[in-house]
Write an enzyme that holds these catalytic residues in place. Sequence first.
Site, short mmCIF file in Angstrom:
data_model
loop_
_atom_site.label_atom_id
_atom_site.label_comp_id
_atom_site.label_asym_id
_atom_site.label_seq_id
_atom_site.Cartn_x
_atom_site.Cartn_y
_atom_site.Cartn_z
N ASP A 219 -48.59 103.32 86.28
CA ASP A 219 -49.98 103.17 85.85
C ASP A 219 -50.86 104.36 86.17
O ASP A 219 -51.98 104.46 85.71
CB ASP A 219 -50.60 101.96 86.58
CG ASP A 219 -50.37 100.67 85.84
OD1 ASP A 219 -50.17 100.71 84.63
OD2 ASP A 219 -50.40 99.61 86.50
C1 GLC Z 1 -53.77 101.39 90.40
C2 GLC Z 1 -52.56 101.32 91.32
C3 GLC Z 1 -51.34 100.87 90.58
C4 GLC Z 1 -51.64 99.62 89.79
C5 GLC Z 1 -52.90 99.75 88.94
C6 GLC Z 1 -53.22 98.42 88.32
O1 GLC Z 1 -53.55 102.36 89.45
O2 GLC Z 1 -52.28 102.54 91.94
O3 GLC Z 1 -50.30 100.63 91.48
O4 GLC Z 1 -50.58 99.34 88.97
O5 GLC Z 1 -53.98 100.18 89.73
O6 GLC Z 1 -54.40 98.35 87.67
C1 GLC Z 2 -48.40 98.21 90.10
C2 GLC Z 2 -48.52 97.50 88.78
C3 GLC Z 2 -47.36 97.79 87.88
C4 GLC Z 2 -47.07 99.25 87.81
C5 GLC Z 2 -46.92 99.85 89.19
C6 GLC Z 2 -46.74 101.34 89.16
O1 GLC Z 2 -47.41 97.59 90.87
O2 GLC Z 2 -48.63 96.13 88.94
O3 GLC Z 2 -47.62 97.30 86.59
O4 GLC Z 2 -45.91 99.42 87.07
O5 GLC Z 2 -48.06 99.56 89.95
O6 GLC Z 2 -47.90 102.00 88.80
#
Ligand code: GLC
Ligand code: GLC
Length: 812
Positions: A484
Amino acid sequence: MRYGYFDDANREYVITTPETPSPWINYSGNQEFFSLISNTAGGYCFYKDARLRRITRYRYNNVPVDSGGRYFYIREENGEFWSPTWAPVRKKLDRYECRHGLGYTRIYGEKGDIGGEVLIFVPQDFNGEVHKVTISNKGSQTRNIRLFSFIEWCLWNAYDDMTNFQRNFSTGEVEIENNTIYHKTEYRERRNHYAFYSANTDVAGFDSDRYEFIGRYNGFDAPQAVVEGKSRNSVADGWSPIASHSFDIMLQPGEQKVIVFVLGYVENDPDDKWEAYNVINKKKAKKMIERFADPKQVDEALEELKQYWDGLLSRYVLDSSDEKLNRMVNIWNQYQCMVTFNMSRSASYFESGIGRGMGFRDSNQDILGFVHQIPHRARERILDLAATQLEDGGAYHQYQPLTKKGNNEIGGNFNDDPLWLILSTAAYIKETGDFNILEEMVPYDNDPSKAANLFDHLRRSFYHVVNNLGPHGLPLIGRADWNDCLNLNCFSTEPDESFQTTESKDGKVAESVLIAGMFVYIGNEYVRICENIGEYEEAKAAKEHIRKMKENILKYGYDGEWFLRAYNDFGEKVGSKENEEGKIFIETQGFCVMAGVGVETGEAQKALDSAWKYLDTEHGMVLVNPAYTRYHVELGEISSYPPGYKENAGIFCHNNPWIMCAETVLGRGDKAFELYRKICPAYREEISDVHRMEPYVYSQMIAGKDARRHGEAKNSWLTGTAAWNFVAISQFILGIKPDYHGLVIDPCIPKSWDGYRVTRYFRGAVYDITISNPNHVSKGIRSLTVDGKEFIGNVLPIFGDGKVHKVEVVMG
Ligand code: GLC
Ligand code: GLC
């Protein structure tokens, strides 16, 4: 250092001090009503949706931590008072023990001659928590104590409850009848639901107004009513409604008394809301209260819950000589998988229950971990998820569980999302053989007029990648792929913009090698599904797209010693030796090798060797190396985290199992298991003072080597780590893999192992599989017998006869 121990026979983790490094929590509830319970009784509960139907209040990020819960105060004759769960009074106890079990928590506190036990759980098929409180007199004197209960109501919508004070300081309403306090805020207008907190014993007094009970400037640790030893019998009118009972309890030496509380939620038919003018219809609540009038009924319900878990956990049982491995595989990893299925990423001590609802990619991946336990619920979830898919094959990134509608606020355009739907559907079919699911009609965009069968959804998922390729023939990344925080089309310079939803580029250049690897791995499942249902032309066409993708990965997605991560919006490499920081990422090394890319030609092995060389630490593999030390506008959020945390070179436990799976593709069982142990919580129990999170469940992240707090975990419980580690250990390492037409046996283990036994329920029969490893190899089967007869190949047939079949496997 440890703060407790595993009690495997009871399937409990026993915490022996209330002062764990962080609240160590548990969940209860399997269907519609859910609770979070810390080791000091903190937490909250909700019906279906942690944001929209929050029942009790909880204060995230409070000082002290873990504020709000089911609180009990024992007030002794001399005016001293304490809590058997330690919090909220936090007076030192002579004995303390918290047992987190599967769907229940039992906390015991003892001070002087008085013992107090609080058992908290959500019974099966019950929209509420039951609290069974047992007070005992261990001494030789008759004792007269006063017991107070306390919970605080949330005014339903947790976000509004925390923000809209100009309104909600005036809306709170309750009704009180006998030993029950009913919470009915907004019931007069559009809500047809209320909550209640009842006791099965006559009260000496009660309170329903927080200020009256607590006092204006006291804390939960010293409510004025408890200090003075007297309930106010207050009736809430606006402000903050609560529910508190008080009881006078006389205990002879050696005597104990039990009080049962029910904290319940009720929905009424709009036409049958009232029993008199503005008096709520309490029929359903009374039935719920009646159900647990007698403590014996509570014990029976707990027994029922235990049996339910016996059933779920009997489907994959490992018997090995490693007790840590057994307890993770047989108990805790499977338990966490069920919790992630229920919660997605909505409610933990790190997820406030307000932000995210159910994630599309998250929930699809969660299915991989629990599908063998409750396949019919996986089926339902797959169809719910598919209904939030868009007509072009893309998907809403999240949906709210209450409405099951895609969230418009975040929208779609995360280009990995659609592929996960294929993977979860494949896992479901392999587990069940239910190809009929592909015929189910499912809406696009939650619009029933736009329905097509699930197979069509999978087809559009596949072609969403094919139709969105970039300059190198690799998939366009969109807002982000699995990571993400790799926001290649965002270019944000405003601090208040969301990295996830800001897009300032047209998205026609930045490509993801991860989606490419996923496309090969998951695309192969799509091909197999097509072949199984006679869609041969479609299978052929899909294979051709996959072949080309493989070619493009090796041509444009490989950097000499490892797989690249992406191309940015300038068409420059991301995750390359040419980069100054962020030279190598973990995701593509795992997924591309799992997909078989470069296995025959050597690129795969080099890539994994590079992962060990550059990413490995004593606590697991970091996500990227070297960490980003400055903000890179063209990469986005990943470079916003301080080095070593989260996606910026944290040990993101979710994709460590991709490396484990990849290692088994190369037959390197020792390496696969070495990494398994590094991040597996039971093996980290001894360093609980470093790890800090619960030693019975995975955390999303462990701080990486660049972090000052290297080895410290965060974001426990709700993470795809649970599902992927279960897949890695149960299917890839222990090697028991459900497939479309049978159960595949293909272990890849450390050479030193002598063998192990797995009992696997599969499509109506039990496979009792003994694996021995006399020649100490990692992979390969020398002989296999089924029910004493020699068997050719390693795909066990589907017996479906309700019997136990003995399978003997000799590796070598
Ligand atoms: C932030 C976090 C990531 C998560 C995302 C969800 O980017 O670092 O882990 O998946 O928020 O919105
Ligand atoms: C968080 C989110 C997931 C994403 C991950 C890596 O765990 O829930 O959707 O893949 O972060 O960014």
